[in-house]
Design an enzyme around this catalytic site. Structure first.
Site, PDB file in Angstrom:
ATOM      1  N   ASP A 248      94.336  84.612  90.758  1.00 13.80           N
ATOM      2  CA  ASP A 248      93.224  83.676  90.720  1.00 13.80           C
ATOM      3  C   ASP A 248      93.186  83.053  89.328  1.00 13.80           C
ATOM      4  O   ASP A 248      93.760  83.589  88.376  1.00 13.80           O
ATOM      5  CB  ASP A 248      91.924  84.437  91.010  1.00 13.80           C
ATOM      6  CG  ASP A 248      90.725  83.521  91.125  1.00 13.80           C
ATOM      7  OD1 ASP A 248      90.914  82.353  91.506  1.00 13.80           O
ATOM      8  OD2 ASP A 248      89.609  83.965  90.830  1.00 13.80           O
TER       9      ASP A 248
ATOM     10  N   LYS B 227      74.400  60.442  82.433  1.00 18.25           N
ATOM     11  CA  LYS B 227      75.696  61.105  82.275  1.00 18.25           C
ATOM     12  C   LYS B 227      76.318  61.264  83.655  1.00 18.25           C
ATOM     13  O   LYS B 227      75.603  61.308  84.678  1.00 18.25           O
ATOM     14  CB  LYS B 227      75.556  62.462  81.595  1.00 18.25           C
ATOM     15  CG  LYS B 227      75.004  63.577  82.474  1.00 18.25           C
ATOM     16  CD  LYS B 227      75.178  64.939  81.821  1.00 18.25           C
ATOM     17  CE  LYS B 227      74.761  66.028  82.814  1.00 18.25           C
ATOM     18  NZ  LYS B 227      73.719  66.891  82.358  1.00 18.25           N
TER      19      LYS B 227
END
Length: 968
Positions: free
Chosen positions: A382, A477
């Protein structure tokens, strides 16, 4: 739509609690497993809400009626996760007691007890030897069987623990609308498809729901994706992949912002979480390489022991031996051939290694996986939390955005300086907090309106009132492409200048460069609103927007990244040098995954293949296998839990031993199916820890390297232990043949054979696991065709060292007999008279007459001498087995545990011979001191021969004859 909907309905029938198809429990569990392995096939996120209401028979305002909900609950069962079917413990206990060597030991025990019953019915003063032996064999079988049972019990009932851990993720109560009334304490287990539920910040989703209405609704989907990112969810158009669909929120996801109202589309085992739980509980890991090796060896030894038993029985009966005597012969052959100490030795060695691993920050839950890690050929790693720190940091900043970034955020700093909120916003706020006081800026700019981030707009906008200038300040943003398109000026040296196309090209180039390095890029812009047009107390409407969203001022960019761990690059280099392939499997974006893979050394060339979840969805099984075979370096991105499982199984089908690392709930199926499941101890979820075989307590990938080294070392040392154990089989088997073929008094009794196998040999055999690793242990490729017990080992055991031990034992036997008057030539053919209790005048070579009791006492003395000779040569054998290739003088006697084991072996032999009661039980006798030294010449010869053999192996002498014949 109808096909997929009807398919979903038929799947629901298979998961009904009353098993309507009347399948056997295990068949039903297997059928369910095959269903869960497939990708989710449904269109509940694609059809219109009106069609969905019609299909589910519900109303978006009033919800289901109570009667309808009750009917559905009785039909489909509760909204819970059900455990898989498993063996009942009595059957599991029976299987543990009657497998492998156990069957032969039970056979030996039955024969012993049968012989004892016949003897007590035929003789007025029967011997109790067969009774003792039968009880000892039963005891050995029961102890080994119980140990095996507890090991199997832990494995078979692990699925129940996994389901319990998954159930701990599920809330107890939900807010549900039924009969037009919102009830806030409805049991989650009572929810059914079609229920209307409401979720607010802090709530855990009670089922898979399709969003009807929402406001700033964000969920943490890390339980399914492994990525701790707040994802916006709303009533919008769905995507083909339901796991990425913005209009679906999943069972067990946490609401981190806003609120939502939705309709339940899936419950229990068929939810996305239920599928992960079902796979993790029902999947059974493949047998470990070591267990396969031991099973193969047991099978071979069992066939060999039975074959010899049949041959001995046939020969004995043809030579005229009575049935009871033949039975004793067969018992002796079976007991001598079975290495009863093998399983305890292997288990003890693995247990000691596991304890050592704890000191190296590696907790081993399944003992056999230690050795399996040494045989590992592929690691499926992972990304987040394993290769990276799982902490978002600002890596790049091209900004002048202090005020904008401070106010356009929902993250907060608590009184104890902890930052809470969305991972990205936490990183930005922490960054600002190092250089300024963002909370003070927020006090100056209180928020008056906000448009939360969503997957359609891909931006967040907020409006604040500047208390100093009494003007409104707009902050924005979001995705760079969305922000840049709304800007027409840019801040440069504290001045606003017109943004030209060239400037936009430079900004786009910077964005592309940041993205290619795996960074998540955010852009910032602002606008100071005109005080005349937007006076104080102006009512801003975020639904019907009444303020500007264009002509903004571009402030700059930041790049966010979860940085790789510092030690991972070196660890992966060592792993690859050891011949282990490393694949990355992540739920993250392909570009980010590729960049991290390059940084940690998984992707070392441009030929590294990036395969996305969509690619996997369109791949056939054969194409996936071909891709794994063709490309050595592969990064799998945007994968689902099911796809991760498919990758692991595809690797295993090629004969690979696969290790999987993971820390999330979504990793559970792959962790369970892998040969070695490795979870993170710090960041790992309880589900991943419960499912895994090994837990890295420091979350350090480099610890896996230590595990591989320990695994390879333990396999090498187990070979030494097995060789040591098997060598004593030869001096145990041949006395029985001498007894039958040459009619001499029995040189070694069955009880002393068991004493060697389960007593004197045990500690030294286990202590060999403490030997240091050989120098090339991490420089050679993983073993693929190197068995635990090879032909070369058997050649050395049965054709060389074992014969020397037998010679030492039979020499001691004949010397003791000769000192008492029976020269060797007088012993051949004497057995019939020797064992006849009615004959009291057997004459020795010196003309002395011996009664039956005197003869049996002498037999005990000779058997004790033979036993001691075997023990003495086994001490030498243990020293020999310290190395397979190097000279003993290169390693010395630095293994303190082994040194104590050799002393223990000699002390135990003395106890067996000299302690009253103990020597009676084992049919031994106190020996004169000089008889302990009869085997020393043979020990010296054995040591010298093996040093010469290893020298020939190192120098490849005699055209490699010893290499081919005896190097195991």
């Amino acid at each position: 739509m109808n096909t997929r909907t009807s398919s979903l309905s038929s799947l629901s029938d298979l998961f009904r609690p009353n098993n309507p198809r009347r399948l056997r429990s295990r068949d039903l569990s297997s059928t369910r497993l095959n269903i869960l392995k497939k990708e989710i096939q449904t269109d509940t996120h694609l059809i219109t809400l009106k069609e969905l209401y019609s299909m589910l028979g519900t109303d978006p305002i009033n919800g289901l009626t109570s009667d309808k909900a009750k009917e559905l609950l009785e039909y489909y069962g509760p909204n819970t996760l059900t455990p898989s079917a498993h063996l009942k413990w009595p059957l599991l206990l029976f299987k543990s007691l009657c497998t492998g060597f156990s069957i032969l030991i039970w056979l030996g025990a039955v024969l012993c007890l049968g012989a004892y019953v016949i003897e007590i019915s035929a003789k007025p003063e029967p011997s109790h030897d067969n009774l003792y032996l039968g009880c000892v064999l039963i005891g050995v079988d029961v102890i080994c069987g119980l140990f095996s049972f507890f090991q199997n019990y832990k494995r078979f009932y692990k699925s129940c623990k996994i389901i319990k851990t998954f159930n701990s993720l599920i809330p107890m109560y939900a807010n549900c609308v039924r009969d037009g009334v919102l009830t806030r304490n409805v049991l989650v287990r009572d929810l059914v498809k079609g229920d209307i539920v409401e979720v607010e910040i802090g709530d855990v989703l009670p089922a898979d729901i399709r969003i009807i209405d929402s406001k700033g609704f964000k969920v943490d989907n890390s339980s399914l994706t492994g990525e701790s990112v707040a994802l916006p969810r709303s009533n919008t158009e769905g995507t083909e992949n339901i796991l990425e669909s913005p209009n679906i929120a999943f069972f067990s996801a946490l609401c981190v912002e806003g609120w939502a109202r939705g309709v339940v589309v899936c419950c229990g085992d068929l939810t996305a979480l239920g599928r992960v739980a079902g796979l993790a509980a029902r999947l059974q890991p493949a047998p470990s390489p070591l267990s396969r090796e031991i099973r193969r060896f047991m099978r071979c030894m069992s066939v060999w022991a039975l074959s010899l038993g049949v041959i001995v029985a046939a020969a004995s009966l043809s030579l005229g031996y009575p049935f009871i005597q033949t039975t004793i012969f067969v018992i002796g052959i079976i007991v001598a051939n079975i290495p009863e100490g093998l399983q305890p030795t292997v288990t003890a060695s693995l247990t000691l290694t596991a304890k050592r691993m704890v000191s190296k920050k590696c907790l081993v839950k399944n003992l056999e996986t230690i050795e399996a890690l040494g045989a590992c050929t592929i690691i499926c790693s992972d990304k987040t939390g394993t290769l990276t720190e799982n902490k978002i940091h600002i890596f790049s900043a091209f900004i002048g955005f202090k005020i904008c970034a401070s106010v356009c955020s929902n993250a907060v700093i608590s009184t104890n300086s902890d930052v809470t909120g969305d991972a990205s916003e936490k990183a930005i706020l922490s960054f600002l907090n190092e250089y300024d006081e963002p909370m003070s800026i927020r006090k100056r700019f209180p928020k008056v309106a906000e448009i939360p981030f969503n997957s359609i707009n891909k931006y967040q906008m907020s409006i604040h009132f500047d208390t100093q200038s009494s003007k409104y300040y707009l902050a924005m943003k979001g995705a760079p492409e969305r922000i840049l398109s709304r800007c027409d000026t840019v801040i440069f040296h504290n001045q606003d200048i017109k943004m030209t196309n060239d400037m936009k090209d430079v900004a786009n180039k910077a964005i592309e460069n940041l993205a290619n390095t795996g960074q998540r890029v955010l852009a910032f812009a602002d606008l100071i609103l005109d005080a005349k047009e937007y006076p104080k107390n102006y009512k801003f409407d975020t639904e019907d927007i009444n303020f500007p969203q264009t002509n903004l001022r571009f402030l700059g960019l930041i790049g966010l990244i979860d940085p790789p761990r510092k030690e991972v690059l070196f660890a992966i280099r060592r792993v690859r040098a050891a011949g282990v392939r490393v694949l990355m499997i992540t739920g993250d974006h392909p570009a980010t995954a590729r960049a991290v893979a390059a940084e940690v050394g998984i992707a070392t060339t441009s030929a590294c293949r990036v395969v996305t979840g969509d690619d996997l969805r369109n791949m056939t099984h054969d194409l996936l296998s071909l891709t794994l075979e063709k490309h050595y370096e592969i990064v799998f991105a945007r994968t689902s839990p099911t796809q991760k499982l498919q990758i692991v199984e595809a690797c295993q089908e090629k004969g690979n031993v696969v290790a999987v690392t993971g820390d999330g709930v979504n990793d559970a199926p792959a962790l369970r199916r892998a040969d070695i499941g490795i979870s993170m101890g710090i960041t790992g979820s309880q589900v991943s820890k419960q499912t895994a075989d090994i837990i890295l307590m420091d979350d350090n990938f480099a610890t896996i390297v230590t595990g591989i080294e320990e695994g390879r070392k333990i396999f090498d040392n187990l070979k030494k232990s097995v060789c040591y154990i098997l060598i004593s089989n030869v001096p145990e088997i041949l006395p029985v043949f001498m007894f039958i073929l040459f009619s001499i008094p029995l040189p070694l009794g069955v009880m002393t054979i068991l004493c060697i196998d389960l007593g004197t040999d045990m500690w030294p055999a286990v202590s060999l696991s403490h030997e240091l690793a050989e120098q090339d242990v991490m420089a050679r490729p993983p073993r693929t065709s190197d068995p635990l017990v090879s032909t070369c080992m058997l050649n050395l055991v049965y054709g060389h060292l074992g014969l020397i031990e037998f010679a030492a034992g039979i020499f001691a036997y004949f010397i003791v007999m000769a000192e008492h008057g029976f020269y060797p030539k007088e012993l051949f053919g004497i057995r019939e008279a020797w064992d006849n209790a009615a004959v009291s005048d057997v004459t020795d070579s010196l003309g002395q007459e011996w009664t039956y009791n005197e003869r049996k006492e002498l037999e005990r003395i000779c058997q004790a001498a033979y036993f001691v000779a075997v023990v003495i040569t086994q001490v030498t054998n243990c020293i020999i087995c310290k190395t397979r290739y190097n000279s003993f003088f290169q390693v010395g006697m630095k293994n303190g545990v082994l040194n104590m084991g050799l002393i223990f072996e000699l002390v135990l032999a003395a106890v067996v011979c000299y302690v009253p009661g103990v020597n009676t039980f084992f049919r031994t006798y106190p020996l004169r001191l000089r008889w302990w030294f009869l085997a020393l010449p043979f020990s010296a010869f054995m040591f010298a021969f093996d040093e010469f053999r290893k020298y020939c192996i190192r120098k490849h002498m005699f055209n490699g004859w010893f290499n081919k014949l005896t190097y195991y």
